[in-house]
Design a protein around this motif. Structure first.
Motif, PDB file in Angstrom:
ATOM      1  N   GLU A  85      46.746  17.134  63.311  1.00  0.00           N
ATOM      2  CA  GLU A  85      46.120  16.186  62.197  1.00  0.00           C
ATOM      3  C   GLU A  85      46.714  16.410  60.476  1.00  0.00           C
ATOM      4  N   ILE A  86      47.762  17.523  60.334  1.00  0.00           N
ATOM      5  CA  ILE A  86      48.081  17.143  58.911  1.00  0.00           C
ATOM      6  C   ILE A  86      49.494  16.186  59.415  1.00  0.00           C
ATOM      7  N   LYS A  87      50.182  15.888  61.242  1.00  0.00           N
ATOM      8  CA  LYS A  87      51.008  14.693  61.486  1.00  0.00           C
ATOM      9  C   LYS A  87      50.467  13.716  61.355  1.00  0.00           C
ATOM     10  N   THR A  88      49.163  13.842  61.946  1.00  0.00           N
ATOM     11  CA  THR A  88      48.274  12.217  61.509  1.00  0.00           C
ATOM     12  C   THR A  88      48.348  11.612  60.183  1.00  0.00           C
ATOM     13  N   ALA A  89      47.502  12.534  59.215  1.00  0.00           N
ATOM     14  CA  ALA A  89      47.486  12.626  58.094  1.00  0.00           C
ATOM     15  C   ALA A  89      48.521  12.069  57.833  1.00  0.00           C
ATOM     16  N   SER A  90      49.812  12.194  57.899  1.00  0.00           N
ATOM     17  CA  SER A  90      51.315  11.671  57.415  1.00  0.00           C
ATOM     18  C   SER A  90      51.229  10.586  57.784  1.00  0.00           C
ATOM     19  N   GLU A  91      51.585  10.478  59.093  1.00  0.00           N
ATOM     20  CA  GLU A  91      51.588   9.232  59.976  1.00  0.00           C
ATOM     21  C   GLU A  91      50.512   7.525  58.688  1.00  0.00           C
ATOM     22  N   ILE A  92      49.147   8.616  58.658  1.00  0.00           N
ATOM     23  CA  ILE A  92      48.798   6.981  58.020  1.00  0.00           C
ATOM     24  C   ILE A  92      48.909   6.427  56.808  1.00  0.00           C
ATOM     25  N   MET A  93      49.687   7.885  55.780  1.00  0.00           N
ATOM     26  CA  MET A  93      50.347   7.824  54.150  1.00  0.00           C
ATOM     27  C   MET A  93      51.324   7.096  54.696  1.00  0.00           C
ATOM     28  N   LYS A  94      52.216   7.089  55.563  1.00  0.00           N
ATOM     29  CA  LYS A  94      53.803   6.224  56.358  1.00  0.00           C
ATOM     30  C   LYS A  94      52.956   4.716  56.544  1.00  0.00           C
ATOM     31  N   SER A  95      52.399   4.387  57.146  1.00  0.00           N
ATOM     32  CA  SER A  95      51.761   3.444  58.253  1.00  0.00           C
ATOM     33  C   SER A  95      51.568   2.514  56.267  1.00  0.00           C
ATOM     34  N   ARG A  97      52.505   3.047  53.752  1.00  0.00           N
ATOM     35  CA  ARG A  97      53.455   2.359  52.530  1.00  0.00           C
ATOM     36  C   ARG A  97      53.774   2.839  51.245  1.00  0.00           C
ATOM     37  N   LEU A  98      52.747   4.266  51.486  1.00  0.00           N
ATOM     38  CA  LEU A  98      52.621   4.876  49.720  1.00  0.00           C
ATOM     39  C   LEU A  98      53.901   5.080  49.029  1.00  0.00           C
ATOM     40  N   SER A  99      54.519   4.576  47.867  1.00  0.00           N
ATOM     41  CA  SER A  99      54.536   5.036  46.661  1.00  0.00           C
ATOM     42  C   SER A  99      54.894   6.592  46.773  1.00  0.00           C
ATOM     43  N   PRO A 100      56.080   7.230  46.706  1.00  0.00           N
ATOM     44  CA  PRO A 100      55.849   8.565  46.028  1.00  0.00           C
ATOM     45  C   PRO A 100      54.796   9.213  45.420  1.00  0.00           C
ATOM     46  N   GLY A 101      54.690   8.890  43.974  1.00  0.00           N
ATOM     47  CA  GLY A 101      53.850   9.047  43.420  1.00  0.00           C
ATOM     48  C   GLY A 101      51.727   8.860  43.979  1.00  0.00           C
ATOM     49  N   GLN A 102      51.867   8.013  45.032  1.00  0.00           N
ATOM     50  CA  GLN A 102      50.677   8.144  45.495  1.00  0.00           C
ATOM     51  C   GLN A 102      50.894   8.599  46.825  1.00  0.00           C
ATOM     52  N   ARG A 103      51.724   8.818  47.320  1.00  0.00           N
ATOM     53  CA  ARG A 103      51.672  10.075  48.396  1.00  0.00           C
ATOM     54  C   ARG A 103      51.094  11.059  48.076  1.00  0.00           C
ATOM     55  N   LYS A 104      51.925  11.620  46.798  1.00  0.00           N
ATOM     56  CA  LYS A 104      51.655  13.083  45.989  1.00  0.00           C
ATOM     57  C   LYS A 104      49.915  13.395  45.717  1.00  0.00           C
ATOM     58  N   ALA A 105      49.283  12.028  45.502  1.00  0.00           N
ATOM     59  CA  ALA A 105      48.347  11.979  45.301  1.00  0.00           C
ATOM     60  C   ALA A 105      46.625  11.827  46.518  1.00  0.00           C
ATOM     61  N   ALA A 106      47.424  11.355  47.715  1.00  0.00           N
ATOM     62  CA  ALA A 106      47.045  11.489  48.825  1.00  0.00           C
ATOM     63  C   ALA A 106      46.900  12.641  49.183  1.00  0.00           C
ATOM     64  N   ILE A 107      48.110  13.292  49.393  1.00  0.00           N
ATOM     65  CA  ILE A 107      48.428  14.418  49.480  1.00  0.00           C
ATOM     66  C   ILE A 107      47.437  16.367  48.854  1.00  0.00           C
ATOM     67  N   SER A 108      47.495  15.343  47.370  1.00  0.00           N
ATOM     68  CA  SER A 108      46.331  15.916  46.965  1.00  0.00           C
ATOM     69  C   SER A 108      45.014  15.950  47.353  1.00  0.00           C
ATOM     70  N   LEU A 109      44.147  14.930  47.193  1.00  0.00           N
ATOM     71  CA  LEU A 109      42.951  14.503  47.653  1.00  0.00           C
ATOM     72  C   LEU A 109      42.914  14.834  49.055  1.00  0.00           C
ATOM     73  N   PHE A 110      44.000  14.824  50.354  1.00  0.00           N
ATOM     74  CA  PHE A 110      43.267  15.346  51.095  1.00  0.00           C
ATOM     75  C   PHE A 110      43.105  16.863  51.285  1.00  0.00           C
ATOM     76  N   ASN A 111      44.315  17.928  50.367  1.00  0.00           N
ATOM     77  CA  ASN A 111      43.958  19.018  49.996  1.00  0.00           C
ATOM     78  C   ASN A 111      42.758  19.613  49.438  1.00  0.00           C
ATOM     79  N   GLU A 112      42.282  19.066  48.587  1.00  0.00           N
ATOM     80  CA  GLU A 112      40.834  19.017  48.132  1.00  0.00           C
ATOM     81  C   GLU A 112      39.773  18.668  49.492  1.00  0.00           C
ATOM     82  N   GLY A 113      39.649  17.646  50.240  1.00  0.00           N
ATOM     83  CA  GLY A 113      38.854  17.635  50.375  1.00  0.00           C
ATOM     84  C   GLY A 113      38.573  18.742  51.829  1.00  0.00           C
ATOM     85  N   LYS A 114      39.766  19.620  51.913  1.00  0.00           N
ATOM     86  CA  LYS A 114      39.362  20.138  52.928  1.00  0.00           C
ATOM     87  C   LYS A 114      38.889  21.598  52.146  1.00  0.00           C
TER      88      LYS A 114
END
Length: 281
Positions: A85-95, A97-114
């Protein structure tokens, strides 16, 4: 007051609707006639593009926030977040094409959702407010959530419940969810089959190249040799391994079958190379 609004209001009043009729037909006049004039005025002043730009940014922000927050909740729905599931979320972020800042924000939101204590209602309300009429965007949102839900191959009952609740909050019917889910599963099966076929073709091509290289090695010539060199090597080897000539030179009769097999191998190698070169030409 614009002419469409004024005429509509007068007609509504004269027909007999009184103030209410004037209000209703006045609004209709604005919608049918004056609305375009107002929009043209906005366009002429540059406000139209500015308003659209602000709205577009709001939609993007709401989509981004809802996507990764809900994705975290879907992943944690069964009580644990798997590596897949973590790998899938990471692949979605990669697909995406998030910037480093956007990826960091996406991970933070993902963790909040958990975090089950995190209330998803404000996030979904904001998304629904700006995207409720954007059906394609809603569909994309659901497809991403389904991709996360099926990360382990099957969807859990808890994840299904989360998706149903999310759809209810977004005003999406359960029927529409089922249609999108069935389409997603069909796309997933097709893509997996396509990947497998591609892998098999790649392996077949690799095996074919290895077989071709081996054929050149059988004839003792380099891959880049010309046709004349190839034919000369082939004839020399066929002459050397001809059963009758070998018997005449003292080869035991029992070994004739071995000699015949050698000539067959030489012939097969030569035919393979010739066919390859013919098809390539």
């Amino acid at each position: 007051m614009k002419y469409g609004t004024l005429i509509g209001a007068l007609l509504g009043f004269l027909i007999g609707g009184g103030p209410l009729g004037a209000l209703i037909l006045g609004a209709a006049g604005f919608w049918l006639v004056d609305r375009r004039s107002v929009w043209q005025l906005l366009a002429g002043s540059g406000l139209q593009s500015r308003l659209f730009s602000v709205n577009h940014e709001q939609v993007q922000s709401a989509f981004f926030t809802a996507t990764f927050t809900v994705m975290g909740r879907v992943a944690k729905a069964d009580g644990r977040v798997s590596e897949q599931e973590i790998k899938t979320a990471s692949e979605i972020m990669k697909s995406m094409r998030l910037s480093p800042g956007q990826r960091k924000a996406a991970i933070s939101l993902f963790n909040e959702g958990k975090e089950l204590s995190r209330d998803l209602v404000p996030v979904l309300s904001s998304f629904h407010q700006v995207a409720r009429h954007r059906h394609s965007l809603m569909n994309m949102f659901l497809e991403l959530q389904l991709q996360a839900a099926y990360a382990d191959g099957v969807i859990s009952r808890q994840a299904e419940n989360v998706l149903r609740d999310v759809c209810s909050a977004l005003g999406i019917s359960q029927f529409r969810l089922q249609v999108i889910q069935q389409r997603y599963l069909a796309q997933r099966a097709f893509f997996n089959q396509y990947q497998e076929q591609t892998r098999q073709r790649h392996q077949a091509n690799l095996a074919g190249r290895n077989q071709l290289n081996n054929a050149y090695a059988v004839l003792g010539v380099p891959v880049g040799c010309d046709d004349q060199q190839l034919k000369k090597a082939y004839r020399r080897l066929m002459s050397q391994h001809h059963p009758d000539k070998l018997v005449a030179k003292g080869l035991p009769e029992e070994m004739v079958s071995v000699a015949k097999q050698k000539t067959q191998e030489i012939q097969a190698a030569y035919n393979l190379i010739k066919n390859y070169r013919t098809q390539k030409a």
